[in-house]
Scaffold this active site. Structure first.
Site, PDB file in Angstrom:
ATOM      1  N   ARG A 171      22.740  61.658 -68.989  1.00 34.95           N
ATOM      2  CA  ARG A 171      23.393  62.300 -70.292  1.00 34.95           C
ATOM      3  C   ARG A 171      24.610  61.640 -70.311  1.00 34.95           C
ATOM      4  O   ARG A 171      25.219  61.838 -71.652  1.00 34.95           O
ATOM      5  CB  ARG A 171      23.715  63.785 -69.883  1.00 34.95           C
ATOM      6  CG  ARG A 171      22.572  64.519 -70.142  1.00 34.95           C
ATOM      7  CD  ARG A 171      22.431  66.038 -69.347  1.00 34.95           C
ATOM      8  NE  ARG A 171      23.693  66.812 -70.082  1.00 34.95           N
ATOM      9  CZ  ARG A 171      23.292  67.433 -71.360  1.00 34.95           C
ATOM     10  NH1 ARG A 171      22.138  67.395 -71.781  1.00 34.95           N
ATOM     11  NH2 ARG A 171      24.490  68.091 -71.737  1.00 34.95           N
ATOM     12  N   ARG A 175      30.209  52.663 -69.551  1.00 37.05           N
ATOM     13  CA  ARG A 175      30.556  51.594 -70.557  1.00 37.05           C
ATOM     14  C   ARG A 175      31.425  50.674 -70.084  1.00 37.05           C
ATOM     15  O   ARG A 175      32.490  50.896 -69.276  1.00 37.05           O
ATOM     16  CB  ARG A 175      31.518  52.258 -71.492  1.00 37.05           C
ATOM     17  CG  ARG A 175      30.830  53.184 -72.490  1.00 37.05           C
ATOM     18  CD  ARG A 175      31.831  53.479 -73.559  1.00 37.05           C
ATOM     19  NE  ARG A 175      31.113  54.590 -74.473  1.00 37.05           N
ATOM     20  CZ  ARG A 175      31.579  55.883 -74.410  1.00 37.05           C
ATOM     21  NH1 ARG A 175      32.748  56.134 -73.789  1.00 37.05           N
ATOM     22  NH2 ARG A 175      30.979  56.867 -75.040  1.00 37.05           N
ATOM     23  N   ARG A 248      20.477  77.956 -63.382  1.00 33.70           N
ATOM     24  CA  ARG A 248      21.654  78.176 -63.042  1.00 33.70           C
ATOM     25  C   ARG A 248      22.523  78.926 -63.926  1.00 33.70           C
ATOM     26  O   ARG A 248      22.336  78.915 -65.271  1.00 33.70           O
ATOM     27  CB  ARG A 248      22.613  76.693 -62.902  1.00 33.70           C
ATOM     28  CG  ARG A 248      21.931  75.869 -61.925  1.00 33.70           C
ATOM     29  CD  ARG A 248      21.964  76.124 -60.716  1.00 33.70           C
ATOM     30  NE  ARG A 248      23.189  76.204 -60.150  1.00 33.70           N
ATOM     31  CZ  ARG A 248      23.937  76.468 -59.085  1.00 33.70           C
ATOM     32  NH1 ARG A 248      22.957  77.198 -57.909  1.00 33.70           N
ATOM     33  NH2 ARG A 248      24.941  76.396 -58.435  1.00 33.70           N
ATOM     34  N   ARG A 279      35.182  73.075 -62.938  1.00 33.32           N
ATOM     35  CA  ARG A 279      36.058  72.569 -63.752  1.00 33.32           C
ATOM     36  C   ARG A 279      36.913  73.619 -64.339  1.00 33.32           C
ATOM     37  O   ARG A 279      36.783  74.813 -64.118  1.00 33.32           O
ATOM     38  CB  ARG A 279      35.199  72.080 -65.158  1.00 33.32           C
ATOM     39  CG  ARG A 279      34.268  72.715 -65.912  1.00 33.32           C
ATOM     40  CD  ARG A 279      33.677  71.971 -66.613  1.00 33.32           C
ATOM     41  NE  ARG A 279      32.267  72.374 -67.044  1.00 33.32           N
ATOM     42  CZ  ARG A 279      31.144  71.768 -67.901  1.00 33.32           C
ATOM     43  NH1 ARG A 279      31.279  70.535 -68.125  1.00 33.32           N
ATOM     44  NH2 ARG A 279      30.144  72.529 -67.759  1.00 33.32           N
ATOM     45  N   GLU A 299      35.538  77.611 -63.928  1.00 26.84           N
ATOM     46  CA  GLU A 299      34.074  77.509 -64.102  1.00 26.84           C
ATOM     47  C   GLU A 299      33.662  77.461 -62.692  1.00 26.84           C
ATOM     48  O   GLU A 299      33.578  76.487 -62.339  1.00 26.84           O
ATOM     49  CB  GLU A 299      33.699  76.603 -65.139  1.00 26.84           C
ATOM     50  CG  GLU A 299      32.334  76.753 -65.462  1.00 26.84           C
ATOM     51  CD  GLU A 299      31.949  75.669 -66.612  1.00 26.84           C
ATOM     52  OE1 GLU A 299      32.370  75.449 -67.528  1.00 26.84           O
ATOM     53  OE2 GLU A 299      30.593  75.203 -66.305  1.00 26.84           O
ATOM     54  N   TYR A 347      17.178  71.544 -71.264  1.00 25.70           N
ATOM     55  CA  TYR A 347      18.562  71.295 -71.246  1.00 25.70           C
ATOM     56  C   TYR A 347      19.026  70.807 -72.513  1.00 25.70           C
ATOM     57  O   TYR A 347      19.207  69.440 -72.720  1.00 25.70           O
ATOM     58  CB  TYR A 347      18.866  70.301 -70.130  1.00 25.70           C
ATOM     59  CG  TYR A 347      20.205  69.930 -69.660  1.00 25.70           C
ATOM     60  CD1 TYR A 347      21.265  70.921 -70.555  1.00 25.70           C
ATOM     61  CD2 TYR A 347      20.427  69.313 -68.837  1.00 25.70           C
ATOM     62  CE1 TYR A 347      22.598  70.509 -69.978  1.00 25.70           C
ATOM     63  CE2 TYR A 347      22.037  69.165 -68.419  1.00 25.70           C
ATOM     64  CZ  TYR A 347      22.789  69.703 -68.796  1.00 25.70           C
ATOM     65  OH  TYR A 347      24.092  69.422 -68.340  1.00 25.70           O
ATOM     66  N   ASP A 349      21.207  69.943 -76.121  1.00 25.27           N
ATOM     67  CA  ASP A 349      22.339  70.250 -76.713  1.00 25.27           C
ATOM     68  C   ASP A 349      22.542  70.651 -77.823  1.00 25.27           C
ATOM     69  O   ASP A 349      21.324  71.139 -78.487  1.00 25.27           O
ATOM     70  CB  ASP A 349      22.715  68.591 -76.894  1.00 25.27           C
ATOM     71  CG  ASP A 349      23.352  67.802 -75.557  1.00 25.27           C
ATOM     72  OD1 ASP A 349      23.938  68.457 -74.767  1.00 25.27           O
ATOM     73  OD2 ASP A 349      22.946  66.597 -75.741  1.00 25.27           O
TER      74      ASP A 349
HETATM   75  N1  UDP Z   1      28.692  64.694 -63.987  1.00 20.54           N
HETATM   76  C1  UDP Z   1      29.366  64.039 -62.995  1.00 20.54           C
HETATM   77  N2  UDP Z   1      30.680  64.219 -62.649  1.00 20.54           N
HETATM   78  C2  UDP Z   1      31.459  64.385 -63.837  1.00 20.54           C
HETATM   79  C3  UDP Z   1      30.631  65.120 -65.067  1.00 20.54           C
HETATM   80  C4  UDP Z   1      29.479  64.963 -64.944  1.00 20.54           C
HETATM   81  O1  UDP Z   1      28.666  63.780 -61.612  1.00 20.54           O
HETATM   82  O2  UDP Z   1      32.743  64.818 -63.695  1.00 20.54           O
HETATM   83  C5  UDP Z   1      27.181  64.626 -64.329  1.00 20.54           C
HETATM   84  C6  UDP Z   1      26.459  65.582 -63.364  1.00 20.54           C
HETATM   85  O3  UDP Z   1      25.558  65.325 -62.779  1.00 20.54           O
HETATM   86  C7  UDP Z   1      26.403  66.787 -64.273  1.00 20.54           C
HETATM   87  C8  UDP Z   1      25.747  65.843 -65.376  1.00 20.54           C
HETATM   88  O4  UDP Z   1      26.634  64.639 -65.380  1.00 20.54           O
HETATM   89  O5  UDP Z   1      25.200  67.738 -63.880  1.00 20.54           O
HETATM   90  C9  UDP Z   1      26.219  66.547 -66.861  1.00 20.54           C
HETATM   91  O6  UDP Z   1      27.718  67.269 -66.582  1.00 20.54           O
HETATM   92  P1  UDP Z   1      28.280  67.789 -67.963  1.00 20.54           P
HETATM   93  O7  UDP Z   1      29.509  68.352 -67.385  1.00 20.54           O
HETATM   94  O8  UDP Z   1      28.582  66.848 -68.979  1.00 20.54           O
HETATM   95  O9  UDP Z   1      27.140  68.877 -67.994  1.00 20.54           O
HETATM   96  P2  UDP Z   1      27.375  69.992 -69.112  1.00 20.54           P
HETATM   97  O10 UDP Z   1      27.672  71.344 -68.408  1.00 20.54           O
HETATM   98  O11 UDP Z   1      28.721  69.819 -69.785  1.00 20.54           O
HETATM   99  O12 UDP Z   1      26.183  70.266 -69.975  1.00 20.54           O
END
Ligand code: UDP
Length: 369
Positions: A171, A175, A248, A279, A299, A347, A349
Site C-alpha cells: 500500500r 520512491r 483489528r 501514531r 492511537e 481493506y 480505501d
Molecule cells: N507501515 C509501516 N510503517 C509506517 C507506516 C506504515 O510499516 O510508519 C506499513 C504497515 O505494515 C502498515 C501498512 O504500512 O500496516 C499500512 O499503514 P497505514 O498506516 O498507511 O495504514 P492505515 O491505517 O492508514 O490504513
C-alpha cells in the site's frame, strides 16, 4: 413494504448507495446503530477543529469519476499526507523515499540508495517474497524494515510480520525520488467543514434513523423494506455460525491542549515496539488550522472482541478461508446486499469503497428501474 431499500450503516458505502437509490426515485431508509451518521469517517468539531474520531481519513484517488462524485457533496482542501516516523526519538520521512534513505544511510543519489537496498535484499537471501517481512526487506532493505516497519506493523496487526500478507506493505509507495507524498494519487484532500457534513449532504432528503441496531430487530426491519443493504460485519450477520472472523480494533486517547502546535504535523508514527501507541494525530494540520489550541489523538491498536468496534479485516489465509464460507452464504441471500469494509471483509480505501458502492448501486438499480 414502506421502503424499497433499507440501508444498514451510514458510512461511505451505505451513504453512496442510499444517495444513488434516492436519485433513482427509490424510497430509502438509512439506519445506524451509532448516535451519528458517517461510520468511521465521522468528524466532530472540538475547539473549532474537525476531529477524526475514528482515526485519520485522508481522501485520495486516481479515479476521476470518484473525485467528481465526492466533489458534488464537499469542497476539498489541498492537504497532502506526509506522515513522519519517530523511531527512538529520531525522525524519518515517509513514505520510503530519498529523504528516508538519506536519513537512514546518508545516501545522496538514487543509485547509492538503490545499491543499499540491493545489498541488504541479497544479504537476507530473498528472491520471492512470500509474506510482509520478506516483501518489506525486498522493497527497502533490512535497516528500514527493522526501524520503520517491523515495530509499527506488529503493533498495528498484533501478529509477526512473517505471518502477515505482503499486500499490506505494498500500500505504501517506495520512491527513489525526494517526495514525501504518502499517496500516488492524482487527487487528494480533506473535505472542508469535515466528513460528517459531506455524508450529511450525500444523505440529503433521505430518512435517517440513529441508534438503531438492525441485527437486534432483524424481523421488524426486514418487514418494512424490499431489500436490505448491509454494511456491518458479515460474520455477525450470520450469527458467527462458522466462528469469528478476526478484526483489528482501535482505541483513541484524545486531548485538547492549550498550545497551538504539539508536533508540527498531522501524523507522527511511532515505529518502535516499546511505545504502546502506533501514531499520534494532530487534527488541526489536516485543515491548516490557526487556532491557539490543538487536539491530539494517540492511537492504540488491539484485537477485536465482541462488544468493541471492528476497524480492519485481518486478510490472512485463515481468515480469508473463513470469509469465503460466509461469502457463500451471502451469495444465497436474495434480499440482502453486502458492502463495505466489514460487509465484504476488505481493506478498502475510501475511494475504492465508493467505487464499489456506485457499481453495486448501478447494477442493482438498473435491474429494478
Ligand atoms: N507501515 C509501516 N510503517 C509506517 C507506516 C506504515 O510499516 O510508519 C506499513 C504497515 O505494515 C502498515 C501498512 O504500512 O500496516 C499500512 O499503514 P497505514 O498506516 O498507511 O495504514 P492505515 O491505517 O492508514 O490504513
Amino acid at each position: 413494504m414502506r421502503y424499497d431499500y433499507l440501508v444498514v450503516g451510514t458510512g461511505l458505502f451505505g451513504a453512496a448507495f442510499a444517495q444513488q437509490a434516492k436519485a433513482a426515485g427509490k424510497k430509502v431508509l438509512a439506519i445506524d446503530k451509532r448516535d451519528h451518521i458517517g461510520g468511521n469517517v465521522y468528524t466532530e468539531e472540538i475547539a473549532g477543529i474537525q476531529v477524526h474520531r475514528y482515526g485519520a481519513h485522508i481522501f485520495h484517488t486516481n479515479n476521476h469519476l470518484i473525485w467528481d462524485y465526492v466533489n458534488q457533496f464537499a469542497e476539498f482542501n489541498r492537504y497532502t499526507n506526509s506522515p513522519i516516523a519517530n523511531y527512538h526519538g529520531k525522525i524519518y520521512s515517509l513514505p520510503f523515499n530519498m529523504y528516508t534513505f538519506n536519513q537512514m544511510w546518508g545516501t545522496i543519489t538514487p543509485q547509492e540508495a538503490e545499491q543499499k537496498v540491493i545489498e541488504q535484499r541479497k544479504a537476507a537471501g530473498i528472491t520471492d517474497p512470500k509474506n510482509l517481512e520478506e516483501q518489506a526487506i525486498s522493497l527497502v532493505g533490512t535497516d528500514i524494515y527493522e526501524k520503520l516497519i517491523k515495530g509499527y506493523t506488529e503493533k498495528q496487526w498484533g501478529r509477526p510480520c512473517n505471518q502477515l500478507p505482503a499486500f499490506i506493505i505494498q500500500r505504501l509507495p517506495v520512491r527513489f525520488a525526494f517526495d514525501n507524498n504518502y499517496f500516488n494519487a492524482r487527487f487528494q484532500g480533506i473535505p472542508i467543514g469535515g466528513y460528517t457534513k459531506m455524508i450529511e449532504n450525500m444523505l440529503s432528503g433521505i430518512e435517517v434513523q440513529l441508534n438503531k441496531d438492525y441485527l437486534n430487530e432483524r424481523d421488524y426491519w426486514n418487514k418494512i423494506a424490499n431489500k436490505v443493504v448491509y454494511t456491518g460485519s458479515i460474520d455477525a450477520y450470520f450469527d458467527f455460525c462458522y466462528g469469528y472472523l478476526s478484526y483489528r480494533s482501535l482505541q483513541f486517547e484524545t486531548e485538547l491542549l492549550n498550545m497551538p502546535n504539539f508536533q508540527g504535523n498531522a501524523v507522527v508514527n511511532y515505529t518502535d515496539c516499546e511505545t504502546p501507541y502506533t501514531r499520534i494525530i494532530e487534527h488541526k494540520w489536516f485543515e491548516f488550522g490557526t487556532q491557539c489550541q490543538t487536539v491530539i489523538s494517540r492511537e492504540y491498536s488491539l484485537e477485536w472482541q465482541p462488544g468493541i468496534e471492528p476497524y480492519y479485516p485481518v486478510n490472512d489465509q485463515i481468515n480469508m478461508a473463513l470469509y469465503e464460507k460466509y461469502k457463500t452464504l451471502a451469495n444465497l441471500e436474495t434480499k440482502t446486499i453486502f458492502g463495505g469494509r466489514l460487509g465484504e471483509y476488505r481493506y478498502y480505501d475510501m475511494d475504492t469503497v465508493l467505487a464499489s458502492a456506485l457499481e453495486v448501486a448501478e447494477r442493482e438499480l438498473s435491474r429494478n428501474r
